[in-house]
Design a protein around this motif. Structure first.
Motif, PDB file in Angstrom:
ATOM      1  N   LYS A 183       0.844  -1.189   0.000  1.00  9.31           N
ATOM      2  CA  LYS A 183       0.000   0.000   0.000  1.00  9.31           C
ATOM      3  C   LYS A 183       0.881   1.242   0.000  1.00  9.31           C
ATOM      4  CE  LYS A 183      -3.927  -2.018   2.494  1.00  9.31           C
ATOM      5  NZ  LYS A 183      -4.802  -1.919   3.688  1.00  9.31           N
ATOM      6  N   VAL A 184       0.351   2.339  -0.547  1.00 10.50           N
ATOM      7  CA  VAL A 184       1.040   3.630  -0.532  1.00 10.50           C
ATOM      8  C   VAL A 184       0.025   4.721  -0.237  1.00 10.50           C
ATOM      9  CG1 VAL A 184       2.957   3.017  -2.080  1.00 10.50           C
ATOM     10  CG2 VAL A 184       0.783   3.802  -3.034  1.00 10.50           C
ATOM     11  N   ILE A 185       0.548   5.829   0.255  1.00 12.30           N
ATOM     12  CA  ILE A 185      -0.299   6.980   0.570  1.00 12.30           C
ATOM     13  C   ILE A 185      -0.167   8.017  -0.536  1.00 12.30           C
ATOM     14  CG2 ILE A 185      -0.681   8.872   2.204  1.00 12.30           C
ATOM     15  CD1 ILE A 185       0.500   7.003   4.375  1.00 12.30           C
ATOM     16  N   VAL A 186      -1.272   8.533  -0.989  1.00 14.49           N
ATOM     17  CA  VAL A 186      -1.298   9.634  -1.957  1.00 14.49           C
ATOM     18  C   VAL A 186      -2.161  10.736  -1.372  1.00 14.49           C
ATOM     19  CG1 VAL A 186      -1.991  10.390  -4.258  1.00 14.49           C
ATOM     20  CG2 VAL A 186      -0.961   8.129  -3.955  1.00 14.49           C
ATOM     21  N   VAL A 187      -1.598  11.922  -1.222  1.00 15.57           N
ATOM     22  CA  VAL A 187      -2.359  13.074  -0.729  1.00 15.57           C
ATOM     23  C   VAL A 187      -3.026  13.744  -1.927  1.00 15.57           C
ATOM     24  CG1 VAL A 187      -2.282  15.262   0.506  1.00 15.57           C
ATOM     25  CG2 VAL A 187      -0.735  13.389   1.165  1.00 15.57           C
ATOM     26  N   PRO A 188      -4.364  13.670  -2.039  1.00 15.69           N
ATOM     27  CA  PRO A 188      -5.050  14.208  -3.233  1.00 15.69           C
ATOM     28  C   PRO A 188      -4.833  15.714  -3.398  1.00 15.69           C
ATOM     29  CG  PRO A 188      -6.518  12.827  -1.918  1.00 15.69           C
ATOM     30  CD  PRO A 188      -5.294  13.064  -1.089  1.00 15.69           C
ATOM     31  N   GLU A 189      -4.764  16.127  -4.653  1.00 13.25           N
ATOM     32  CA  GLU A 189      -4.694  17.542  -4.992  1.00 13.25           C
ATOM     33  C   GLU A 189      -5.893  17.885  -5.866  1.00 13.25           C
ATOM     34  OE1 GLU A 189      -0.856  18.255  -6.696  1.00 13.25           O
ATOM     35  OE2 GLU A 189       0.237  17.571  -4.912  1.00 13.25           O
TER      36      GLU A 189
ATOM     37  N   PHE B  75       4.261  -5.221 -11.083  1.00 14.43           N
ATOM     38  CA  PHE B  75       3.240  -4.613 -10.229  1.00 14.43           C
ATOM     39  C   PHE B  75       2.241  -3.825 -11.070  1.00 14.43           C
ATOM     40  CE2 PHE B  75       7.001  -5.245  -7.701  1.00 14.43           C
ATOM     41  CZ  PHE B  75       6.528  -5.693  -6.480  1.00 14.43           C
ATOM     42  N   THR B  76       1.109  -3.524 -10.463  1.00 14.83           N
ATOM     43  CA  THR B  76       0.131  -2.640 -11.064  1.00 14.83           C
ATOM     44  C   THR B  76      -0.593  -1.887  -9.947  1.00 14.83           C
ATOM     45  OG1 THR B  76      -1.658  -2.492 -12.688  1.00 14.83           O
ATOM     46  CG2 THR B  76      -1.799  -4.282 -11.078  1.00 14.83           C
ATOM     47  N   CYS B  77      -1.395  -0.891 -10.317  1.00 15.16           N
ATOM     48  CA  CYS B  77      -2.086  -0.051  -9.333  1.00 15.16           C
ATOM     49  C   CYS B  77      -3.580  -0.378  -9.306  1.00 15.16           C
ATOM     50  CB  CYS B  77      -1.908   1.430  -9.684  1.00 15.16           C
ATOM     51  SG  CYS B  77      -0.196   1.990  -9.666  1.00 15.16           S
TER      52      CYS B  77
ATOM     53  N   MET C  60      -0.804  -6.340  -7.041  1.00  9.64           N
ATOM     54  CA  MET C  60      -1.579  -5.104  -6.932  1.00  9.64           C
ATOM     55  C   MET C  60      -1.067  -4.209  -5.810  1.00  9.64           C
ATOM     56  SD  MET C  60      -4.366  -3.671  -8.329  1.00  9.64           S
ATOM     57  CE  MET C  60      -5.467  -4.985  -8.877  1.00  9.64           C
ATOM     58  N   ILE C  61      -0.879  -2.920  -6.119  1.00 11.03           N
ATOM     59  CA  ILE C  61      -0.558  -1.905  -5.119  1.00 11.03           C
ATOM     60  C   ILE C  61      -1.841  -1.145  -4.795  1.00 11.03           C
ATOM     61  CG2 ILE C  61       0.870   0.093  -4.536  1.00 11.03           C
ATOM     62  CD1 ILE C  61       2.815  -0.814  -6.732  1.00 11.03           C
ATOM     63  N   GLU C  62      -2.207  -1.116  -3.514  1.00 13.70           N
ATOM     64  CA  GLU C  62      -3.468  -0.499  -3.089  1.00 13.70           C
ATOM     65  C   GLU C  62      -3.223   0.901  -2.533  1.00 13.70           C
ATOM     66  OE1 GLU C  62      -6.334  -1.869  -3.522  1.00 13.70           O
ATOM     67  OE2 GLU C  62      -5.902  -4.015  -3.815  1.00 13.70           O
ATOM     68  N   LEU C  63      -4.294   1.681  -2.462  1.00 14.92           N
ATOM     69  CA  LEU C  63      -4.256   3.001  -1.841  1.00 14.92           C
ATOM     70  C   LEU C  63      -4.358   2.843  -0.330  1.00 14.92           C
ATOM     71  CD1 LEU C  63      -4.298   6.121  -2.146  1.00 14.92           C
ATOM     72  CD2 LEU C  63      -6.805   5.948  -2.211  1.00 14.92           C
ATOM     73  N   GLY C  64      -3.387   3.364   0.388  1.00 10.04           N
ATOM     74  CA  GLY C  64      -3.393   3.302   1.841  1.00 10.04           C
ATOM     75  C   GLY C  64      -3.733   4.654   2.461  1.00 10.04           C
TER      76      GLY C  64
END
Length: 707
Positions: free
Chosen positions: A22-28, A49-51, A139-143
């Motif tokens: 998982k990875v963190i993305v701060v929305p803009e 990998f994929t998203c 799969m890489i998930e949104l954390g």
């Protein structure tokens, strides 16, 4: 190291990705061009990998500058995960076809040239076909920030030992998290974690008596703290040279010891270490302030008589006085559980009364111990040739011994299994309900994480003895990469690490090996990429083995092993790792194609031999080993010189019974919910790819092994 906000986010995502995908993305509020996202997705897929859709949606809101910064950090982390961050230049660049087609004379001359000059013969690489193997993308998930810190809290609350990698991740979070009280749990159940975390708080300047006092309850807790503060082994399996503590630090340690009830017996378990620690703490200087501590050190230093619990039990067992032994062990239910086999053997056919006494205290035995006792007696009647032991410590050493124990009556074994199971069901029934539960039968192949202390850093975190299904494909490709140079300020000198594979039949008779002494098989379709004996700029070796050809000629097991021929231990190298890929068309694609990497493991133990995995070709499974063996000085350190040890480990790893995740989750399901056969009917799912999986190690250790 100081981190700015961007540096913190990069490191946080690196940990989150490695541990949970998982990875963190701060929305803009921007709109990322499709071309940027498509190019990134293609490059990520090239690494295997994929998203997820949720992650893609969050990325679309980023500006180009933010996205490029995020993407560069992600690619760097992914390359490290699969081992694609280094160059691969095998001796034979057109491996495996080149090795299979080259004459014996040319293979010999090329090896001779390399051994004399340390140079690799000039060989012109040919254009290779495009990779034809099918690749399943990870799969890489949104954390989220909350999810990341929950992961770290679960790691702190783990009811089993954790690995060196786990500790490094925790130390980084403790050092850089500003709201430390929100991060810290109310209780840290595992003593090793407590010692390590308190020492980390002290080093980070984030410790006060109120914050750490709740985690230090016994004299051994204080010793673990002193060891961790001295960068030693908190498992206490190895001795630690203590650092020189300041006066304030000495007062803190003595003050914590003073509050411990009955410290003398606890201290006598590690008498020599306490004596050495006392020489640094100088308790006599504070005898009026800490009188109990001074008295305890006086008993240890002057060998004053003091009858310990362990001494009383051993005396009873020495004279076959099981009545007295049981009376003593009722005071320590955990120790009672560990001594059950010995007690039942002593009593023979009259052993049923011992099980009854154990039942009276079983509810005070830790969950992990009950699970292990239950499995032990469930398979106690089975006749195994060998017993496997993993000594406590930070190195994944294993020992096997012939199983010469006398049998125990089947009714006594069944009684103990029933006691353990009923105790666990009653304990789990007090936890929140799970509703309808779906339990994947494949979880029988994955072991419970009782001790991850010596687990190596790997692409996937697994428990030794777990069996993973092989992906589609007929060719297994093992790989090794290492580098010599300077590590911790010390030059390694010339370093030669050898990749080998031993082939055995279904009863572990030797069939053949592939190594630097045998670059290709006369019987199977198997080849080695060539022996490289120095690695100033990094070096690699590969082995290909065709599965159908091995099975056709009576082979079943393949043991992958690494040998330090020049004698350096792995922990003294700048970098060393190994892994394996699955290929259907081995001459297509690059020799090292990151998208085909199934597993990768760092070699960091202070030993010279490693066994990362055993392949069972009949069942098409990979048995995760992550083992280190001790070098035998009477032989060259190669696969031929260690046949006995390798076979012993192979037999033990393929026959030893250990509690599986299926066993653990089944008990939780029976106690807390209702088992259903269809996944779509379940509120709670335990499976390989969905719900709670074998790779959710932190949650399993914290929530499902709770005492």
């Amino acid at each position: 190291m100081q981190f700015n906000e961007k540096g913190y986010a990069i490191m946080q995502n690196d940990i989150y990705l490695r541990r949970s995908r998982k990875v963190i993305v701060v929305p803009e509020e921007s709109k990322l061009p499709d071309a940027h996202l498509a190019t990134a997705m293609k490059n990520i897929a090239a690494l295997g990998f994929t998203c997820s859709p949720a992650l893609l949606a969050a990325l679309r809101t980023l500006s180009e500058v933010s996205f490029i910064r995020w993407y560069k950090a992600l690619i760097h982390s992914l390359k490290k995960l699969v081992g694609a961050h280094v160059p691969y230049r095998p001796m034979y660049p057109n491996f495996p076809q080149q090795v299979m087609e080259t004459s014996d004379a040319e293979l010999y001359l090329n090896a001779w040239f390399h051994y004399v000059t340390n140079e690799v013969p000039e060989m012109e690489p040919i254009d290779r076909e495009i990779l034809q193997s099918k690749v399943n993308l990870d799969m890489i998930e949104l954390g989220s920030e909350e999810g990341f810190f929950q992961l770290m809290r679960q790691l702190m609350e783990a009811n089993t030992s954790i690995s060196d990698t786990d500790k490094k991740d925790l130390a980084w979070v403790i050092e850089h998290d500003h709201d430390i009280d929100a991060l810290l749990p109310d209780a840290i159940r595992h003593k090793e974690q407590a010692g390590f975390i308190v020492a980390t708080l002290l080093r980070s300047g984030k410790a006060d008596v109120t914050r750490i006092q709740r985690y230090v309850k016994t004299a051994t807790d204080v010793l673990r703290l002193a060891v961790a503060w001295s960068d030693g082994d908190v498992s206490l399996a190895a001795n630690t040279p203590f650092r020189k503590f300041t006066r304030a630090e000495r007062r803190l340690l003595l003050g914590l010891l003073e509050q411990c009830p009955n410290p003398i017996e606890d201290m006598l378990r590690y008498r020599d270490r306490w004596v050495r620690l006392g020489e640094i703490l100088h308790p006599s200087e504070y005898k009026s302030r800490y009188p109990l501590s001074q008295e305890a050190f006086d008993v240890l230093r002057n060998n004053r008589p003091y009858a310990t619990f362990g001494h009383r039990v051993e005396e009873a067992l020495r004279y076959f006085d099981t009545d007295q032994a049981v009376e003593q062990l009722l005071e320590r239910p955990g120790e009672f559980a560990r001594r059950l086999d010995h007690l039942l053997r002593l009593e023979g056919a009259e052993a049923s009364w011992i099980a009854s006494f154990f039942e009276s205290v079983a509810d005070r035995v830790a969950t992990a111990v009950l699970l292990q006792v239950m499995t032990h007696f469930k398979y106690r009647q089975s006749s195994n040739e060998l017993r496997l032991f993993f000594p406590k410590g930070n190195v994944a050493k294993a020992f096997s011994l012939p199983d010469t124990r006398p049998p125990i009556a089947s009714d006594a074994c069944a009684a103990v299994v029933e006691i353990c199971e009923q105790t666990l069901l009653a304990r789990f029934a007090k936890l929140p309900g799970l509703g309808n539960v779906y339990l994947d039968a494949q979880l029988q192949n994955y072991m419970v994480p009782f001790s991850q202390r010596s687990a190596s850093k790997a692409l996937r975190t697994l428990v030794r003895g777990s069996k993973l299904a092989m992906p589609e494909g007929d060719t297994i490709r093992f790989f090794l990469w290492w580098k010599e140079g300077v590590a911790d300020g010390k030059p390694t000198g010339r370093t030669d690490i050898d990749l080998s594979a031993g082939l055995y039949d279904d009863v572990w008779n030797y069939k053949e090996h592939i190594s630097y002494t045998n670059l290709r098989s006369a019987r199977y379709k198997a080849a080695h990429s060539g022996d490289i004996v120095a690695a100033p700029h990094g070096a690699c070796e590969f082995i290909d083995i065709d599965i159908p050809s091995v099975i056709k000629y009576g082979g079943r097991y393949i043991v992958a092993s690494l040998h330090s021929f020049t004698g350096q231990v792995y922990s003294d190298l700048p970098e060393c790792f190994a892994g394996w890929m699955m290929r259907q068309h081995p001459n297509s694609g690059e020799v090292f194609d990151p998208a085909t990497v199934v597993d990768r493991i760092d070699l960091t133990a202070n030993t010279q031999i490693a066994i990362p995995a055993i392949l069972d070709l009949a069942e098409r499974t990979v048995i995760w080993c992550d083992l280190a063996l001790t070098r035998n000085p009477n032989f060259y350190n190669n696969v031929e010189g260690h046949q006995t040890g390798v076979v012993a480990m192979g037999k033990a790893m393929t026959t030893t019974a250990k509690p599986s995740l299926y066993d653990l989750f089944r008990l939780h399901a029976l106690a807390r919910g209702q088992l259903v056969e269809r996944e779509e009917e379940a509120q709670t799912v335990f499976a390989l790819q969905r719900g709670i999986t074998p790779f959710d190690m932190e949650e399993i250790m914290a929530s499902f092994l709770a005492s």
